[in-house]
Design a protein around this motif. Structure first.
Motif, mmCIF file in Angstrom:
data_model
loop_
_atom_site.group_PDB
_atom_site.id
_atom_site.type_symbol
_atom_site.label_atom_id
_atom_site.label_comp_id
_atom_site.label_asym_id
_atom_site.label_seq_id
_atom_site.Cartn_x
_atom_site.Cartn_y
_atom_site.Cartn_z
ATOM 1 N N UNK A 84 4.054 2.708 3.028
ATOM 2 C CA UNK A 84 4.959 2.925 1.907
ATOM 3 C C UNK A 84 5.468 4.365 1.898
ATOM 4 N N UNK A 85 4.581 5.312 2.121
ATOM 5 C CA UNK A 85 4.995 6.712 2.188
ATOM 6 C C UNK A 85 5.972 6.941 3.336
ATOM 7 N N UNK B 57 13.059 1.816 7.081
ATOM 8 C CA UNK B 57 12.515 1.814 5.715
ATOM 9 C C UNK B 57 12.620 0.413 5.105
ATOM 10 N N UNK B 58 13.731 -0.258 5.355
ATOM 11 C CA UNK B 58 13.927 -1.611 4.842
ATOM 12 C C UNK B 58 12.899 -2.573 5.433
ATOM 13 N N UNK B 59 12.677 -2.480 6.729
ATOM 14 C CA UNK B 59 11.701 -3.352 7.381
ATOM 15 C C UNK B 59 10.294 -3.118 6.829
ATOM 16 N N UNK B 60 9.958 -1.864 6.597
ATOM 17 C CA UNK B 60 8.645 -1.536 6.038
ATOM 18 C C UNK B 60 8.503 -2.135 4.641
ATOM 19 N N UNK C 166 6.389 -8.870 1.445
ATOM 20 C CA UNK C 166 5.991 -10.180 1.967
ATOM 21 C C UNK C 166 4.476 -10.325 2.027
ATOM 22 N N UNK C 167 3.780 -9.229 2.311
ATOM 23 C CA UNK C 167 2.321 -9.268 2.380
ATOM 24 C C UNK C 167 1.694 -9.391 0.999
ATOM 25 N N UNK C 168 2.343 -8.792 0.007
ATOM 26 C CA UNK C 168 1.803 -8.796 -1.351
ATOM 27 C C UNK C 168 2.951 -8.618 -2.327
ATOM 28 N N UNK D 232 5.768 -0.690 -5.930
ATOM 29 C CA UNK D 232 6.355 0.514 -5.334
ATOM 30 C C UNK D 232 7.189 0.169 -4.105
ATOM 31 N N UNK D 233 6.816 -0.865 -3.381
ATOM 32 C CA UNK D 233 7.638 -1.330 -2.260
ATOM 33 C C UNK D 233 8.924 -1.967 -2.790
#
Length: 106
Positions: free
Chosen positions: A11-12, A31-34, A40-42, A47-48
């Motif tokens: 996230x950082x 940044x978008x992919x992250x 998608x994971x949670x 913050x994401x």
């Protein structure tokens, strides 16, 4: 490695990519992919979701960003995260929305 030093979280890294190179499409894409991977994971990764909202602003998707910011304010308030809710209201302002109205709910 110094004990106080740590590697940045994903996230950082996403926020750093966006803020350091806002005009760099490759950095925004990373940044978008992250952010997408984190959400998608949670789905409770607010913050994401805020990063996704800021990316929407950076790419001119302001109406989507305003809607997302409103939902983020509500979610942060329900969690008791008033600074997060305030930051989400600022995102609404940056996207051309009514952050003042959202801040009344905080």
């Amino acid at each position: 490695m110094h004990p106080a030093h740590r590697e940045p979280t994903l996230l950082e890294e996403g926020w750093s990519l966006l803020l350091a190179a806002a005009d760099d499409a490759k950095a925004r894409d990373r940044a978008l992919r992250i952010a997408i991977a984190l959400v998608e994971a949670d789905t409770f990764q607010l913050n994401a979701a805020a990063l996704l909202t800021r990316l929407a602003i950076a790419t001119g998707k302001n109406s989507e960003a305003v809607a997302a910011a409103g939902r983020l304010v509500d979610a942060y308030v329900r969690r008791g995260d008033l600074p997060g809710a305030t930051a989400a209201a600022v995102l609404a302002d940056r996207a051309g929305g009514d952050g003042t109205k959202l801040r009344k709910n905080i």
